[in-house]
Design a protein around this motif. Structure first.
Motif, PDB file in Angstrom:
ATOM      1  N   ASN A 230     -10.060   7.304  -3.098  1.00 39.64           N
ATOM      2  CA  ASN A 230      -8.967   6.976  -2.174  1.00 39.64           C
ATOM      3  C   ASN A 230      -9.206   7.519  -0.772  1.00 39.64           C
ATOM      4  N   SER A 233      -7.292   6.282   2.310  1.00 37.38           N
ATOM      5  CA  SER A 233      -5.842   6.423   2.300  1.00 37.38           C
ATOM      6  C   SER A 233      -5.500   7.889   2.099  1.00 37.38           C
ATOM      7  N   ALA A 236      -6.480  11.612  -0.742  1.00 41.76           N
ATOM      8  CA  ALA A 236      -7.761  11.438  -1.400  1.00 41.76           C
ATOM      9  C   ALA A 236      -7.774  12.344  -2.631  1.00 41.76           C
ATOM     10  N   LYS A 253      -9.276   2.402  -1.507  1.00 33.36           N
ATOM     11  CA  LYS A 253      -7.904   2.907  -1.515  1.00 33.36           C
ATOM     12  C   LYS A 253      -7.117   2.212  -2.612  1.00 33.36           C
ATOM     13  N   GLN A 255      -3.031   2.792  -5.060  1.00 28.87           N
ATOM     14  CA  GLN A 255      -1.793   3.537  -5.248  1.00 28.87           C
ATOM     15  C   GLN A 255      -2.019   4.636  -6.289  1.00 28.87           C
ATOM     16  N   VAL A 256      -2.027   5.871  -5.827  1.00 28.44           N
ATOM     17  CA  VAL A 256      -2.390   6.989  -6.682  1.00 28.44           C
ATOM     18  C   VAL A 256      -1.436   7.134  -7.868  1.00 28.44           C
TER      19      VAL A 256
END
Length: 317
Positions: A230, A233, A236, A253, A255-256
């Motif tokens: 990531n 974005s 990370a 990137k 959506q975590v």
């Protein structure tokens, strides 16, 4: 293993611990089972809040006080501070030492200090360290990019970041990232640390609540077996190399929190593909699951031995 003599630093003076070792506040993992083992061994156990499960965390704090009469701390993940409720929650727990992370320390430093709490802010860059100093924090957790978990998208190694920040402040510093034994603790102290924080090493300890599959994955891992995710974005992440994380690495990137939805199956069910297993590069130096007390005592003995051996080798009096 016999318990070593205490070590006094500015951080142990603030925390009331025997040793300048802090357990990292890993989400869902840093709760009473692990944190009490760390505190009972003379270091500082830390309870997490990054899971956002405040009702459960309140119970964990109560359980913590049943399991130990030693000092412990709490982390406040500022990304979850949408109102004053989270700050009030921490104050209500009557904790003396708090680390703050993932946000601006201006949100809560003075409020926590007015409640008698020492506040250390986690910083991954010099710029963020200077902002935390301006906010009036009591100290810093200087976190190198080789550490596991949520990271700055432009990671800087502990070897570079720690002496850089030390050159700009006299505040106490807890060094984090790449530390798992006495030699790395001694190196951190030579670079300006007053204490060290361990995450991956504690995650893989005998008292860690994570599934044995995850602990074994750490033991089996090489130093190249993490991936940095990531990076285009925020946040990370540094995580274990798995099929899932290899695929995510190619995205740049994502959506975590969507990818962490299966955290329970990963953490406690042992399904290493259910979510993102967050660990640091130091996994490549961990070759056994050991009790927390052995980890801490061996680290302290190794720290003293490293300092003494090098002083003797190079004729330092």
């Amino acid at each position: 293993m016999n318990k070593p003599e205490p070590i006094t630093t500015r951080v142990t003076a603030m925390t009331g611990t025997d040793y300048p070792i802090i357990q990292a506040p890993m989400g869902w993992i840093a709760r009473s089972q692990l944190a009490s083992a760390v505190s009972n061994a003379g270091a500082l156990g830390v309870i997490e809040t990054s899971s956002g499960e405040f009702d459960n965390i309140r119970e964990e704090v109560a359980r913590m006080r049943e399991l130990t009469n030693k000092p412990f701390g709490m982390n406040l993940a500022l990304a979850f501070v949408k109102s004053s409720d989270a700050v009030d929650f921490v104050i209500e727990q009557k904790i003396d030492f708090v680390t703050t992370s993932s946000g601006s320390p201006n949100l809560c430093t003075s409020i926590l200090q007015e409640a008698g709490i020492k506040v250390f802010h986690v910083v991954p860059t010099l710029e963020m360290a200077l902002k935390a100093i301006d906010a009036g924090v009591d100290g810093l957790v200087v976190e190198g990019g080789e550490g596991g978990g949520f990271k700055n998208p432009a990671p800087v190694s502990t070897m570079v970041l720690l002496p850089l920040i030390r050159s700009r402040t006299t505040l106490p510093i807890i060094a984090a990232g790449g530390i798992n034994d006495g030699a790395t603790m001694a190196a951190a102290f030579m670079l300006g640390a007053d204490a060290v924080q361990m995450g991956t090493r504690m995650l893989s300890s005998a008292e860690s609540p994570v599934h044995k599959n995850w602990k074994q994955a750490v033991v089996n891992a090489r130093e190249t077996d993490t991936v940095f995710l990531n990076q285009q974005s925020r946040p990370a992440l540094r995580a274990l190399r798995t099929k899932r994380t290899e695929e995510l690495a190619a995205l740049g990137k994502f959506q975590v929190m969507e990818q962490m939805a299966g955290h329970h199956q990963l953490y406690f069910g042992g399904d290493m593909e259910a979510a993102i297993p967050l660990i640091g590069q130091v996994c490549g130096r961990i070759d056994a699951v050991e009790p927390v007390s052995d980890i801490i005592y061996t680290t302290i003995n190794g720290f003293r031995a490293a300092l003494a051996d090098n002083a003797k080798r190079y004729g330092v009096v």
